[in-house]
Write a protein that holds these residues in place. Structure first.
Motif, PDB file in Angstrom:
ATOM      1  N   GLU A 118       0.827  -1.201   0.000  1.00  0.00           N
ATOM      2  CA  GLU A 118       0.000   0.000   0.000  1.00  0.00           C
ATOM      3  C   GLU A 118       0.872   1.266   0.000  1.00  0.00           C
ATOM      4  O   GLU A 118       0.601   2.232  -0.721  1.00  0.00           O
ATOM      5  N   ILE A 119       1.932   1.245   0.787  1.00  0.00           N
ATOM      6  CA  ILE A 119       2.834   2.397   0.837  1.00  0.00           C
ATOM      7  C   ILE A 119       3.540   2.573  -0.508  1.00  0.00           C
ATOM      8  O   ILE A 119       3.719   3.693  -0.987  1.00  0.00           O
ATOM      9  N   ARG A 120       3.941   1.477  -1.112  1.00  0.00           N
ATOM     10  CA  ARG A 120       4.583   1.547  -2.424  1.00  0.00           C
ATOM     11  C   ARG A 120       3.621   2.125  -3.473  1.00  0.00           C
ATOM     12  O   ARG A 120       4.029   2.916  -4.327  1.00  0.00           O
ATOM     13  N   ARG A 121       2.365   1.730  -3.371  1.00  0.00           N
ATOM     14  CA  ARG A 121       1.375   2.248  -4.303  1.00  0.00           C
ATOM     15  C   ARG A 121       1.192   3.761  -4.115  1.00  0.00           C
ATOM     16  O   ARG A 121       1.097   4.522  -5.092  1.00  0.00           O
ATOM     17  N   ARG A 125       2.019   6.925  -6.733  1.00  0.00           N
ATOM     18  CA  ARG A 125       1.102   8.038  -7.024  1.00  0.00           C
ATOM     19  C   ARG A 125       1.748   9.384  -6.696  1.00  0.00           C
ATOM     20  O   ARG A 125       1.558  10.367  -7.418  1.00  0.00           O
ATOM     21  N   LEU A 126       2.494   9.416  -5.612  1.00  0.00           N
ATOM     22  CA  LEU A 126       3.143  10.662  -5.208  1.00  0.00           C
ATOM     23  C   LEU A 126       4.207  11.074  -6.217  1.00  0.00           C
ATOM     24  O   LEU A 126       4.309  12.256  -6.590  1.00  0.00           O
ATOM     25  N   THR A 127       4.998  10.114  -6.681  1.00  0.00           N
ATOM     26  CA  THR A 127       6.016  10.403  -7.692  1.00  0.00           C
ATOM     27  C   THR A 127       5.375  10.897  -8.989  1.00  0.00           C
ATOM     28  O   THR A 127       5.845  11.864  -9.601  1.00  0.00           O
ATOM     29  N   PRO A 146       3.006   9.901   5.306  1.00  0.00           N
ATOM     30  CA  PRO A 146       4.347  10.503   5.284  1.00  0.00           C
ATOM     31  C   PRO A 146       5.448   9.522   4.908  1.00  0.00           C
ATOM     32  O   PRO A 146       6.459   9.910   4.323  1.00  0.00           O
ATOM     33  N   ARG A 147       5.250   8.232   5.218  1.00  0.00           N
ATOM     34  CA  ARG A 147       6.282   7.233   4.926  1.00  0.00           C
ATOM     35  C   ARG A 147       6.518   7.048   3.433  1.00  0.00           C
ATOM     36  O   ARG A 147       7.568   6.558   3.019  1.00  0.00           O
ATOM     37  N   SER A 148       5.547   7.451   2.617  1.00  0.00           N
ATOM     38  CA  SER A 148       5.694   7.257   1.174  1.00  0.00           C
ATOM     39  C   SER A 148       6.798   8.128   0.583  1.00  0.00           C
ATOM     40  O   SER A 148       7.309   7.838  -0.495  1.00  0.00           O
ATOM     41  N   ALA A 149       7.205   9.200   1.289  1.00  0.00           N
ATOM     42  CA  ALA A 149       8.262  10.084   0.777  1.00  0.00           C
ATOM     43  C   ALA A 149       9.583   9.352   0.619  1.00  0.00           C
ATOM     44  O   ALA A 149      10.371   9.662  -0.274  1.00  0.00           O
ATOM     45  N   LEU A 150       9.831   8.361   1.480  1.00  0.00           N
ATOM     46  CA  LEU A 150      11.092   7.622   1.450  1.00  0.00           C
ATOM     47  C   LEU A 150      10.904   6.186   0.982  1.00  0.00           C
ATOM     48  O   LEU A 150      11.723   5.317   1.295  1.00  0.00           O
ATOM     49  N   THR A 151       9.838   5.943   0.256  1.00  0.00           N
ATOM     50  CA  THR A 151       9.570   4.604  -0.273  1.00  0.00           C
ATOM     51  C   THR A 151       9.725   4.626  -1.788  1.00  0.00           C
ATOM     52  O   THR A 151       9.197   5.525  -2.457  1.00  0.00           O
ATOM     53  N   ARG A 152      10.444   3.687  -2.302  1.00  0.00           N
ATOM     54  CA  ARG A 152      10.630   3.626  -3.758  1.00  0.00           C
ATOM     55  C   ARG A 152       9.352   3.148  -4.439  1.00  0.00           C
ATOM     56  O   ARG A 152       8.699   2.228  -3.964  1.00  0.00           O
ATOM     57  N   ASP A 153       9.053   3.785  -5.555  1.00  0.00           N
ATOM     58  CA  ASP A 153       7.854   3.400  -6.284  1.00  0.00           C
ATOM     59  C   ASP A 153       8.122   2.172  -7.144  1.00  0.00           C
ATOM     60  O   ASP A 153       9.182   1.540  -7.052  1.00  0.00           O
TER      61      ASP A 153
END
Length: 572
Positions: A118-121, A125-127, A146-153
């Motif tokens: 879910e975070i990767r997804r 979207r954020l990228t 907020p964790r999605s900022a440092l998660t690779r898509d």
């Protein structure tokens, strides 16, 4: 059907459930029992396969509309009177849970854990939102996760790295002219419609009656562009601040996996001062040493990259560091044995120096960079050699040989052209001095119009034109006969060119004034009607010369005698 009771403030309410038993005495009253309430209600929702409806993104999951209302029903019936009043109009289980968490959970997130997928997804979207410049969407996504900022898509890139790639998202990535910069600083970002379109009131900028005027339409178009630019800049700053919150609490491994170090070096390469400066400062105002020593794959730190790509704002951060830290950062070598002074001796295709007009001024700027870096590095680094056995000075000479040749050619062509013009003016002004308007008195030999005030003006302007054109010729001859050593481009040649162009302009202006004065003396009695158009036409050569040469002259003066491009007292 089994009936279960919940305790309320002096009253009893009933809730009917057709399935499992709901825990007793779990009414939410406030912050004092929120943590206990959260654990118990979450456990119950998990047991009823309803927790996924609380974890949904925006709308109820497809085919689970009933389950959404069942989860919402559980949350509502487990709330006391005051908490219930906060969610009684919400028809979405996730929103209700999130609202209660924000109200009573302090800094706790509404949903404890999102799955990695879910975070990767969300990171994907954020990228995509960053690259498509839909920053409203990006801000909403970063706030919800907020964790999605440092998660690779899905493509292996993190949102923080994507933001560092967008130079024009920040003010330092846009070069505005004087007037546009003035308008930019005056404008304030207006409200934004739900569609993301910018709406602004024309009456705040100009008269609405001028809408049919084409020039006014063009001005409004420019202002719209500047408004959109400033909106993007403000949103990018907010997005970076949100990401910085999660970065400040992350471990080294998480920062590495999230490509934070790579993002900082990319921002330094792109010249995004706002990005780099915010990453280098902690909340308490101290420097974050984790990022000060960030290197790229060639072992070049952010300051070496700033020098290599000629980003003076980022380089100026060095002036705020203490001596020991500065010495350590400036003495680092890359994988090719190059130190920071070697970086100043290189030329990259992406350097912004290429935007400076004229090869001679580009060479001057390169020398200014080399001298400034040479001033702050350790003395031993000046003689240090790289893997090719070249010192910084030798590398500078080798890489700038072509630019130096172009600068020499540019100087000679400009000086030659201006010398021809100056020589023509000297010839004419010298001849005019002895063939004055009206001629000379045959008895005394003095000019006939000697006692007229305009004749005095004529003589003064003729003399000034002669002297200034003679001076300009000498300056340009100095340029033509120069040895064209490297250091000559730093100050000597630009100074000669500044004096030469300035005196040439003065000679042309005074020549036109002398010409106009002579016409008035001779024609003012009988042909006065023709004087105004002729004198007006006499101003045309002066204005043309000013329009053509003044921008170059202004840049040359500021570059040679201005305060400089380096901010030695700059605060981050």
């Amino acid at each position: 059907m089994t009936t279960f009771s919940f305790k309320t403030y002096g009253a009893t309410s009933s809730a009917a459930f057709s399935t499992a038993v709901v825990p007793q005495a779990i009414l939410l009253h406030g912050k004092d029992n929120y943590e206990e309430w959260k654990v118990r209600v979450k456990t119950y929702l998990l047991s009823q396969d309803l927790w996924q409806d609380v974890q949904q993104t925006d709308e109820p999951l497809p085919g689970r509309g009933l389950e959404n209302f069942m989860a919402l029903h559980v949350i509502q019936n487990s709330c006391g009177q005051v908490p219930f009043s906060k969610i009684n109009t919400i028809m979405n289980a996730r929103e209700a849970w999130k609202t209660l968490a924000e109200s009573y959970g302090g800094q706790q997130r509404a949903i404890e854990q999102d799955s990695d997928e879910e975070i990767r997804r969300k990171a994907t979207r954020l990228t995509q939102a960053i690259y498509t410049e839909t920053l409203d969407t990006a801000l909403g996504l970063i706030e919800s996760c907020p964790r999605s900022a440092l998660t690779r898509d899905k493509s292996g890139e993190s949102p923080i790295l994507a933001l560092a790639s967008m130079r024009h998202f920040f003010q330092s990535g846009n070069q505005l002219g004087f007037w546009k910069q003035l308008i930019y600083s005056w404008l304030s970002v207006p409200s934004v419609s739900p569609t993301g379109d910018i709406h602004w009131n024309v009456s705040n900028i100009g008269d609405q009656e001028c809408q049919s005027n084409q020039e006014d339409q063009n001005n409004r178009s420019v202002i719209k562009q500047l408004l959109k630019m400033k909106k993007i800049h403000d949103q990018s700053d907010k997005l970076l601040d949100q990401m910085r919150e999660d970065i400040s609490k992350s471990t080294h491994q998480k920062l590495k996996d999230g490509q934070v170090y790579t993002a900082i070096t990319r921002a330094a390469k792109n010249g995004i001062f706002e990005f780099v400066s915010k990453m280098l400062i902690k909340k308490d105002g101290e420097k974050d040493e984790r990022f000060l020593y960030t290197n790229d794959r060639n072992q070049r730190n952010i300051f070496m990259l700033a020098v290599l790509h000629r980003h003076e704002k980022i380089f100026s951060i060095l002036y705020e560091l203490n001596g020991q830290m500065k010495d350590k950062l400036t003495s680092i070598k890359d994988v090719y044995g190059n130190n920071m002074l070697h970086m100043a001796g290189m030329i990259e295709d992406s350097t912004w120096v290429s935007k400076i007009p004229g090869a001679a001024l580009q060479m001057q700027r390169e020398l200014q960079w080399f001298k400034e870096v040479e001033r702050i590095v350790h003395p031993k680094d000046k003689a240090s050699t790289n893997n090719d056995g070249l010192t910084p000075q030798q590398l500078f000479t080798k890489n700038h040989a072509d630019l130096m040749e172009k600068g020499q050619k540019w100087m000679k062509v400009t000086a030659t052209s201006c010398t021809v013009v100056g020589a023509l003016i000297v010839t004419m002004m010298f001849a005019v001095a002895f063939t004055v308007p009206g001629g000379n008195d045959q008895t005394t030999g003095f000019p006939i119009f000697l006692k007229k005030k305009l004749f005095v003006l004529f003589i003064i302007c003729d003399a000034l034109s002669l002297f200034s054109s003679s001076t300009s010729i000498l300056m340009f001859l100095g340029i033509l006969t120069s040895s064209y050593a490297e250091d000559d481009f730093l100050e000597y040649l630009p100074r000669q060119m500044i004096i030469g162009l300035s005196t040439l302009f003065c000679s042309i202006a005074t020549m036109m004034i002398a010409f106009s004065a002579a016409l008035i003396i001779m024609l003012h009695e009988q042909y006065s009607w023709i004087l105004i158009p002729i004198i007006s036409l006499a101003c045309v050569p002066v204005i043309i010369f000013l329009l053509i040469q003044f921008p170059l002259l202004k840049i040359m003066i500021f570059s040679t005698y201005g305060s400089g491009i380096f901010h030695r007292k700059k605060k981050m």
